[in-house]
Write an enzyme that holds these catalytic residues in place. Structure first.
Site, PDB file in Angstrom:
ATOM      1  N   LYS A  83      10.962  18.236  13.574  1.00  0.00           N
ATOM      2  CA  LYS A  83       9.693  17.695  13.422  1.00  0.00           C
ATOM      3  C   LYS A  83       8.886  18.839  12.440  1.00  0.00           C
ATOM      4  O   LYS A  83       8.929  19.967  12.644  1.00  0.00           O
ATOM      5  CB  LYS A  83       8.586  17.649  14.538  1.00  0.00           C
ATOM      6  CG  LYS A  83       7.591  16.584  14.497  1.00  0.00           C
ATOM      7  CD  LYS A  83       6.857  16.538  15.981  1.00  0.00           C
ATOM      8  CE  LYS A  83       6.070  15.577  16.044  1.00  0.00           C
ATOM      9  NZ  LYS A  83       5.160  15.434  17.169  1.00  0.00           N
TER      10      LYS A  83
HETATM   11  C1  E4P Z   1       3.061  12.816  18.034  1.00  0.00           C
HETATM   12  O1  E4P Z   1       4.312  13.196  17.362  1.00  0.00           O
HETATM   13  C2  E4P Z   1       1.966  13.667  18.547  1.00  0.00           C
HETATM   14  O2  E4P Z   1       2.451  14.948  18.994  1.00  0.00           O
HETATM   15  C3  E4P Z   1       1.090  12.981  19.254  1.00  0.00           C
HETATM   16  O3  E4P Z   1       1.126  11.716  19.321  1.00  0.00           O
HETATM   17  C4  E4P Z   1      -0.403  13.674  19.109  1.00  0.00           C
HETATM   18  O4  E4P Z   1      -1.343  12.837  19.892  1.00  0.00           O
HETATM   19  P1  E4P Z   1      -2.695  13.555  20.221  1.00  0.00           P
HETATM   20  O5  E4P Z   1      -3.639  13.478  18.945  1.00  0.00           O
HETATM   21  O6  E4P Z   1      -3.355  12.515  21.339  1.00  0.00           O
HETATM   22  O7  E4P Z   1      -2.418  14.841  20.686  1.00  0.00           O
END
Ligand code: E4P
Length: 216
Positions: A83
Site C-alpha cells: 500500500k
Molecule cells: C482502507 O484501506 C483504509 O485503511 C480505511 O478504509 C480507512 O477507513 P477510515 O477512514 O474509517 O479510517
C-alpha cells in the site's frame, strides 16, 4: 463485488473467512498499531487466513524508502499488496513495484485525477476514501462514479477499492456505483445480513414448525 475486511484483527478475519464472506484484507498503520503485534508477524498471520490480496502499508515517504519497504513487505507472502500513498514518489514506486510483478494498492485517494494518475502508474487497486469525504460534506459516492467512468473510458484494469466504508448504505451505494471491491470493518460486513423482516419471518416459521411437530 469483492469484499475485503478493513482490520488487522486476526480473530475477526478468521471469523469472516469461516463464513466465506471475504476476498481479501486491508490494513493501515493505525489498524496495525491496534493489533499490538510486530508488523511483519501480523501481516504473515493475515496472509495465511485468506488467499486474497492483503494490503500492507509502507511508512517511508521517499521513493527509495518505499521501494525498500515495499520489497520487504512483498517477501512476507505472495498475496501481499503493497500500500503506497498517493504522492508523486508513491506513484513512481507504484510503477516500479508493479513492473516487478508486485501488487500495489494506492491509498488516500480523494479525487478522480488522483485515481487517473494511479491507473497510469499501473496500480492494482485504487482506494478512494468514501467516509473521510463524507466527513467533510463531500459525497464520496460521486467520486466512485467518476472513477468508474474514467477507468471504463480508457479500459484501465486498476480495481476500484471503495475504502473508508462506514455503514451498510455505503456498501450498497458503492456497489451501485460500480466499485470492484469494498473494504469495511468486520462489524459493517456482519451487519449487512440484518433485516427485521428476516428475523420476524424466521420466528413465525419456527413457531409454526413447532406447533405442527415438523422435524427435518
Ligand atoms: C482502507 O484501506 C483504509 O485503511 C480505511 O478504509 C480507512 O477507513 P477510515 O477512514 O474509517 O479510517
Amino acid at each position: 463485488m469483492k469484499f475485503f475486511a478493513d482490520t488487522a484483527d486476526t480473530k475477526e478475519i478468521a471469523e469472516l473467512a469461516s463464513y466465506g464472506l471475504i476476498d481479501g484484507v486491508t490494513t493501515n498503520p493505525s489498524l496495525i498499531a491496534k493489533a499490538g503485534k510486530p508488523f511483519a508477524e501480523v501481516i504473515a498471520e493475515i496472509c495465511a487466513l485468506t488467499p486474497g490480496a492483503v494490503s500492507a502499508e509502507v511508512v517511508a515517504t521517499d521513493f527509495d524508502g518505499m521501494m525498500k519497504e515495499g520489497k520487504k513487505l512483498a517477501k512476507i507472502a505472495p498475496n501481499v499488496a503493497v500500500k503506497l500513498p498517493l504522492t508523486l514518489d508513491g506513484l513512481k514506486a507504484c510503477k516500479a513495484l508493479t513492473g516487478e510483478g508486485i501488487q500495489v494498492n494506492v491509498t488516500l485517494c480523494f479525487s478522480a485525477n488522483q485515481a487517473l494518475l494511479a491507473a497510469k502508474a499501473g496500480a492494482t487497486f485504487i482506494s478512494p476514501f468514501i467516509g473521510r469525504l463524507d466527513d467533510i460534506h463531500i459525497d464520496g459516492m460521486d467520486l466512485i462514479a467518476e472513477i468508474r467512468q474514467i477507468y471504463d473510458n480508457y479500459l484501465f484494469d486498476t480495481e476500484i477499492l471503495a475504502a473508508s466504508i462506514r455503514s451498510p448504505n455505503h456498501v450498497k451505494l458503492a456497489a451501485l456505483a460500480g466499485a470492484d471491491v469494498m473494504t469495511a470493518p468486520a462489524a459493517v460486513i456482519r451487519s449487512l445480513v440484518n433485516h427485521p423482516l428476516t428475523d420476524k419471518g424466521l420466528e413465525t416459521f419456527l413457531a409454526d414448525a413447532k406447533k405442527a411437530g415438523i422435524k427435518v
